[in-house]
Design a protein around this motif. Structure first.
Motif, short mmCIF file in Angstrom:
data_model
loop_
_atom_site.label_atom_id
_atom_site.label_comp_id
_atom_site.label_asym_id
_atom_site.label_seq_id
_atom_site.Cartn_x
_atom_site.Cartn_y
_atom_site.Cartn_z
N UNK A 13 80.18 99.64 -35.21
CA UNK A 13 78.81 99.60 -35.70
C UNK A 13 77.91 100.36 -34.75
N UNK A 14 76.93 101.03 -35.30
CA UNK A 14 76.02 101.79 -34.47
C UNK A 14 74.63 101.81 -35.05
N UNK A 15 73.68 102.01 -34.18
CA UNK A 15 72.28 102.12 -34.56
C UNK A 15 71.71 103.31 -33.81
N UNK A 16 70.84 104.04 -34.47
CA UNK A 16 70.19 105.19 -33.84
C UNK A 16 68.82 105.38 -34.47
N UNK A 17 67.87 105.71 -33.67
CA UNK A 17 66.49 105.92 -34.12
C UNK A 17 66.33 107.22 -34.90
N UNK A 18 67.05 108.26 -34.49
CA UNK A 18 66.94 109.60 -35.05
C UNK A 18 67.83 109.76 -36.29
N UNK A 19 67.23 110.06 -37.42
CA UNK A 19 67.98 110.16 -38.68
C UNK A 19 69.01 111.29 -38.66
N UNK A 20 68.72 112.36 -37.97
CA UNK A 20 69.68 113.48 -37.88
C UNK A 20 70.92 113.02 -37.11
N UNK A 21 70.70 112.29 -36.03
CA UNK A 21 71.82 111.78 -35.23
C UNK A 21 72.65 110.77 -36.03
N UNK A 28 74.10 100.13 -29.69
CA UNK A 28 72.74 100.03 -30.23
C UNK A 28 71.94 101.33 -30.19
N UNK A 29 72.40 102.29 -29.41
CA UNK A 29 71.75 103.61 -29.35
C UNK A 29 72.85 104.66 -29.39
N UNK A 30 73.51 104.77 -30.53
CA UNK A 30 74.77 105.51 -30.63
C UNK A 30 74.63 107.03 -30.64
N UNK A 31 73.44 107.56 -30.85
CA UNK A 31 73.30 109.01 -30.87
C UNK A 31 74.25 109.62 -31.88
N UNK A 78 64.28 110.86 -25.55
CA UNK A 78 65.26 109.87 -25.14
C UNK A 78 66.66 110.20 -25.62
N UNK A 79 66.96 111.48 -25.81
CA UNK A 79 68.27 111.90 -26.31
C UNK A 79 69.12 112.42 -25.15
N UNK A 94 74.89 112.75 -38.32
CA UNK A 94 75.92 113.42 -37.52
C UNK A 94 76.95 112.42 -37.02
N UNK A 95 76.52 111.25 -36.59
CA UNK A 95 77.43 110.22 -36.12
C UNK A 95 78.41 109.80 -37.22
N UNK A 96 77.88 109.56 -38.41
CA UNK A 96 78.74 109.18 -39.54
C UNK A 96 79.79 110.26 -39.83
N UNK A 97 79.34 111.50 -39.86
CA UNK A 97 80.26 112.61 -40.16
C UNK A 97 81.33 112.76 -39.08
N UNK A 98 80.92 112.67 -37.81
CA UNK A 98 81.87 112.83 -36.71
C UNK A 98 82.87 111.67 -36.68
N UNK A 99 82.39 110.45 -36.91
CA UNK A 99 83.32 109.30 -36.95
C UNK A 99 84.34 109.45 -38.08
N UNK A 100 83.87 109.84 -39.25
CA UNK A 100 84.79 110.00 -40.37
C UNK A 100 85.78 111.14 -40.15
N UNK A 101 85.35 112.20 -39.49
CA UNK A 101 86.28 113.28 -39.16
C UNK A 101 87.35 112.78 -38.18
#
Length: 164
Positions: A88-96, A66-69, A37-38, A99-106
């Motif tokens: 705010x975001x939610x994602x099922x995949x821990x790797x995503x 709710x499915x921020x990838x 589902x990615x 990555x989302x946190x890092x990309x947003x902060x960058x």
């Protein structure tokens, strides 16, 4: 909401830059991504989605994906004027999630905005009853496996009730 050409170009420029291209799907076939589902949300689609928002500005608006990838829509919202503390975001995949946190902060660095807090983007099943109701620091200690041990995570997950 109508975005200026300047903002649209900035969204495309940042999301299409080599620095922001997601390596989340590296090594995964299209078939495997569909199974998981990615899906990648391109910048042009993010722009179209933002322009459907019924407001004049994203400033001071809470925005939840709710499915921020890996965060493309949230990054586009940030570029379009959203406040970093209102994303705010939610994602099922821990790797995503990571990555989302890092990309947003960058992106926050590029735009000279304050960084997001880890609890603003969390791991969870968007179909779970409590997953999209708690975006506080306490959520991390209750449900996010990156912050608690396996036994507590399993016990808390068993307490969740399905929406269906």
């Amino acid at each position: 909401m109508k975005l200026s050409e300047e903002v649209k170009n900035k969204i495309i420029e940042i999301l299409d830059s080599q620095e922001f291209k997601s390596n989340l799907y590296e090594g995964l076939t299209e078939e495997k991504r569909k199974e998981l589902g990615q899906f990648y949300t391109p910048g042009k689609l993010c722009i179209q989605m933002i322009e459907k928002f019924d407001c004049d500005s994203l400033s001071n608006k809470n925005i939840l994906d709710p499915t921020c990838g890996s965060g493309n829509l949230l990054i586009a919202c940030l570029i379009a004027g959203a406040d970093s503390d209102k994303l705010f975001g939610n994602e099922y995949d821990s790797i995503a999630v990571d990555l989302c946190r890092k990309r947003l902060n960058r992106c926050c660095d590029i735009l000279n905005k304050p960084h997001i807090k880890d609890y603003q983007i969390h791991q969870g099943n968007a179909l779970g009853k409590w997953c999209l109701t708690d975006f506080s620091e306490e959520y991390l200690t209750k449900f996010d496996p990156q912050y608690i041990d396996d036994e507590n995570y399993i016990n808390n997950k068993q307490k969740q009730v399905s929406l269906f």
